[in-house]
Design a protein around this motif. Structure first.
Motif, PDB file in Angstrom:
ATOM      1  N   SER A 223      30.319  47.583  36.776  1.00  0.00           N
ATOM      2  CA  SER A 223      30.499  47.163  38.157  1.00  0.00           C
ATOM      3  C   SER A 223      31.958  46.786  38.391  1.00  0.00           C
ATOM      4  O   SER A 223      32.746  46.658  37.441  1.00  0.00           O
ATOM      5  CB  SER A 223      29.613  45.961  38.463  1.00  0.00           C
ATOM      6  OG  SER A 223      30.125  44.797  37.832  1.00  0.00           O
ATOM      7  N   ALA A 224      32.316  46.582  39.650  1.00  0.00           N
ATOM      8  CA  ALA A 224      33.614  45.985  39.958  1.00  0.00           C
ATOM      9  C   ALA A 224      33.548  44.495  39.619  1.00  0.00           C
ATOM     10  O   ALA A 224      32.514  43.859  39.789  1.00  0.00           O
ATOM     11  CB  ALA A 224      33.955  46.179  41.428  1.00  0.00           C
ATOM     12  N   PRO A 225      34.640  43.909  39.134  1.00  0.00           N
ATOM     13  CA  PRO A 225      34.655  42.484  38.797  1.00  0.00           C
ATOM     14  C   PRO A 225      34.906  41.626  40.042  1.00  0.00           C
ATOM     15  O   PRO A 225      35.125  42.177  41.135  1.00  0.00           O
ATOM     16  CB  PRO A 225      35.834  42.391  37.823  1.00  0.00           C
ATOM     17  CG  PRO A 225      36.785  43.436  38.328  1.00  0.00           C
ATOM     18  CD  PRO A 225      35.912  44.569  38.812  1.00  0.00           C
ATOM     19  N   PRO A 226      34.908  40.301  39.903  1.00  0.00           N
ATOM     20  CA  PRO A 226      35.250  39.421  41.033  1.00  0.00           C
ATOM     21  C   PRO A 226      36.753  39.487  41.298  1.00  0.00           C
ATOM     22  O   PRO A 226      37.534  38.631  40.851  1.00  0.00           O
ATOM     23  CB  PRO A 226      34.798  38.035  40.555  1.00  0.00           C
ATOM     24  CG  PRO A 226      34.841  38.118  39.071  1.00  0.00           C
ATOM     25  CD  PRO A 226      34.486  39.536  38.715  1.00  0.00           C
ATOM     26  N   GLY A 247      37.358  37.526  50.349  1.00  0.00           N
ATOM     27  CA  GLY A 247      37.358  38.884  50.881  1.00  0.00           C
ATOM     28  C   GLY A 247      37.210  39.963  49.819  1.00  0.00           C
ATOM     29  O   GLY A 247      36.274  40.783  49.883  1.00  0.00           O
ATOM     30  N   PRO A 248      38.123  40.036  48.838  1.00  0.00           N
ATOM     31  CA  PRO A 248      37.997  41.050  47.782  1.00  0.00           C
ATOM     32  C   PRO A 248      36.680  40.944  47.013  1.00  0.00           C
ATOM     33  O   PRO A 248      36.109  41.964  46.610  1.00  0.00           O
ATOM     34  CB  PRO A 248      39.200  40.774  46.875  1.00  0.00           C
ATOM     35  CG  PRO A 248      40.185  40.103  47.764  1.00  0.00           C
ATOM     36  CD  PRO A 248      39.381  39.271  48.709  1.00  0.00           C
ATOM     37  N   ASN A 249      36.207  39.717  46.807  1.00  0.00           N
ATOM     38  CA  ASN A 249      34.934  39.541  46.106  1.00  0.00           C
ATOM     39  C   ASN A 249      33.771  40.132  46.891  1.00  0.00           C
ATOM     40  O   ASN A 249      32.866  40.753  46.321  1.00  0.00           O
ATOM     41  CB  ASN A 249      34.672  38.054  45.837  1.00  0.00           C
ATOM     42  CG  ASN A 249      35.509  37.509  44.690  1.00  0.00           C
ATOM     43  OD1 ASN A 249      36.179  38.267  43.985  1.00  0.00           O
ATOM     44  ND2 ASN A 249      35.478  36.208  44.514  1.00  0.00           N
ATOM     45  N   GLN A 250      33.796  39.952  48.206  1.00  0.00           N
ATOM     46  CA  GLN A 250      32.727  40.489  49.036  1.00  0.00           C
ATOM     47  C   GLN A 250      32.744  42.015  49.055  1.00  0.00           C
ATOM     48  O   GLN A 250      31.691  42.655  49.058  1.00  0.00           O
ATOM     49  CB  GLN A 250      32.834  39.934  50.460  1.00  0.00           C
ATOM     50  CG  GLN A 250      32.519  38.451  50.571  1.00  0.00           C
ATOM     51  CD  GLN A 250      31.141  38.111  50.026  1.00  0.00           C
ATOM     52  OE1 GLN A 250      30.151  38.776  50.329  1.00  0.00           O
ATOM     53  NE2 GLN A 250      31.073  37.061  49.208  1.00  0.00           N
ATOM     54  N   VAL A 251      33.935  42.606  49.057  1.00  0.00           N
ATOM     55  CA  VAL A 251      34.027  44.073  48.992  1.00  0.00           C
ATOM     56  C   VAL A 251      33.481  44.561  47.654  1.00  0.00           C
ATOM     57  O   VAL A 251      32.739  45.557  47.595  1.00  0.00           O
ATOM     58  CB  VAL A 251      35.481  44.551  49.188  1.00  0.00           C
ATOM     59  CG1 VAL A 251      35.554  46.076  49.089  1.00  0.00           C
ATOM     60  CG2 VAL A 251      36.023  44.091  50.536  1.00  0.00           C
ATOM     61  N   ALA A 252      33.839  43.872  46.580  1.00  0.00           N
ATOM     62  CA  ALA A 252      33.339  44.245  45.254  1.00  0.00           C
ATOM     63  C   ALA A 252      31.818  44.159  45.202  1.00  0.00           C
ATOM     64  O   ALA A 252      31.152  45.058  44.666  1.00  0.00           O
ATOM     65  CB  ALA A 252      33.956  43.346  44.187  1.00  0.00           C
ATOM     66  N   LEU A 253      31.252  43.099  45.773  1.00  0.00           N
ATOM     67  CA  LEU A 253      29.794  42.939  45.770  1.00  0.00           C
ATOM     68  C   LEU A 253      29.105  44.030  46.585  1.00  0.00           C
ATOM     69  O   LEU A 253      28.038  44.525  46.194  1.00  0.00           O
ATOM     70  CB  LEU A 253      29.424  41.559  46.307  1.00  0.00           C
ATOM     71  CG  LEU A 253      29.683  40.380  45.368  1.00  0.00           C
ATOM     72  CD1 LEU A 253      29.481  39.058  46.098  1.00  0.00           C
ATOM     73  CD2 LEU A 253      28.779  40.456  44.143  1.00  0.00           C
ATOM     74  N   LEU A 254      29.690  44.400  47.712  1.00  0.00           N
ATOM     75  CA  LEU A 254      29.114  45.471  48.529  1.00  0.00           C
ATOM     76  C   LEU A 254      29.127  46.782  47.761  1.00  0.00           C
ATOM     77  O   LEU A 254      28.119  47.508  47.724  1.00  0.00           O
ATOM     78  CB  LEU A 254      29.896  45.609  49.835  1.00  0.00           C
ATOM     79  CG  LEU A 254      29.422  46.729  50.781  1.00  0.00           C
ATOM     80  CD1 LEU A 254      27.976  46.508  51.214  1.00  0.00           C
ATOM     81  CD2 LEU A 254      30.351  46.818  52.001  1.00  0.00           C
TER      82      LEU A 254
END
Length: 370
Positions: A223-226, A247-254
């Motif tokens: 997966s993408a990391p935080p 912001g970047p964390n939310q994009v990674a989670l999506l």
């Protein structure tokens, strides 16, 4: 009774300590073999391919490799080994996974696996082009070339056996989000965040499908990391307090949710293959949120220079302050990449969690001495 309880408590503590110190080795049942490992993707698993490219995204100079064998800067974006090396070691294949472009690569190395990854590559084809590294399409062509070389060495039948029984690791997405989308205007004019993460997942799905078509049957996809908790993102977007950026964390989670769903569809389509979604986001965030329990003291800065922005060419022997005295106390080596210790902890935990999804249910995991 109290004495027994005390002894058991000490045993548990020592066991956890030894496990973290020594790592795990996957002990496979007699009818299961993993002859080789192949790595694709970005700098997390690049073991030196970028050394041979005309790009600024390389690290074949000090202080990179400070804690590697002999203190050599091999092109690994770390102070030591990468996850690809630790996985190969834990599977009992070999201690290091060599880069496919290594001019000293031996024919015997081809039989046990190589690394095709290139630092700063991504699922978006533009990500690699911007910095002149090897995109996934180029890595796939290199893999096809490898297959031709393998067949010339051992023949069609043995080649097919090696390809179908080996483990494939795919690590990408971070550079797409942090650099191509959030860091530049190249994609924002055409895509909003949901559309861009769709583009990334299409790239991932296409790559995994092609691996399958070429004979891969055991594919692990990180997966993408935080991303918002990387030192560089804290510096660029985290304000004066350099906090994790949502912001970047939310994009990674999506992206991660869409990637997981895509891999589930792949597995429903192919009963003879497994594409395993490996959730590194949660594991890394646990380390960042609970550093003391893993023996870390610093999570917001890297070991190199100020630790706030230095990465690749900015992390060099002239960096202000040099490097920290003890990288094992740091989660991050530079402002983007974890330390060897972090990678080792991460790989040990991920192997315990996901190994049964690749192999038969009676696979066991045992401790071993490095």
């Amino acid at each position: 009774m109290r004495k027994l309880t005390f002894v058991l408590s000490i045993f548990v503590v020592l066991t956890v300590y030894v496990e973290r110190l020594q790592g795990y080795q996957v002990m496979l049942p007699p009818n299961i073999t993993v002859p080789a490992i192949f790595a694709f993707g970005d700098s997390i698993v690049d073991t030196g391919n970028n050394n041979h490219l005309a790009t600024i995204i390389k690290c074949n100079f000090p202080p990179y490799g400070r804690d590697f064998q002999g203190g050599l800067p091999t092109g690994r974006f770390c102070n030591g080994k990468t996850p690809a090396d630790f996985i190969a070691q834990s599977l009992g294949i070999k201690d290091l996974l060599p880069a496919y472009l290594d001019p000293y690569l031996k024919p015997a190395d081809l039989l046990t696996g190589v690394c095709f990854a290139s630092g700063a590559a991504g699922y978006d084809p533009l990500t690699a082009k911007v910095v002149n590294v090897l995109g996934l399409s180029v890595q796939m062509n290199m893999f096809k070339e490898y297959i031709g070389r393998l067949k010339a060495m051992v023949g069609e039948e043995r080649s097919a056996s090696i390809l179908s029984n080996s483990l494939y690791i795919v690590v990408a997405g971070s550079d797409d989000i942090a650099n191509t989308y959030l860091g530049t205007p190249f994609r924002k004019f055409k895509y909003d965040i949901p559309a861009y993460t769709d583009l990334m997942v299409r790239g991932a799905s296409s790559f995994i499908q092609e691996l399958h078509d070429l004979g891969a049957r055991r594919i692990g996809v990180f997966s993408a990391p935080p991303l918002g908790c990387l030192p560089s993102q804290r510096t660029l977007r985290g304000g004066k307090q350099r906090k994790c950026v949502d912001g970047p964390n939310q994009v990674a989670l999506l992206f991660n949710s869409k990637l997981s769903a895509a891999l589930a569809r792949f597995n429903r389509k192919y009963s003879e293959a497994r594409a395993v979604y490996i959730d590194t986001y949660t594991s890394i965030l646990q380390i960042i949120n609970n550093p003391q329990s893993y023996g870390f003291e610093e999570v917001s800065k890297g070991c190199c220079g100020t630790g706030k922005i230095e990465v690749v060419i900015l992390c060099n022997k002239l960096s202000p302050g040099g490097t920290c005295p003890d990288p094992s106390k740091y989660v991050f080596w530079d402002s983007y990449h974890p330390t060897e210790k972090t990678y080792k902890i991460l790989v040990d935990e991920l192997l315990k969690k996901y190994v049964f999804e690749f192999f038969e249910a009676n696979t066991t995991i045992a401790m071993y001495n490095n």
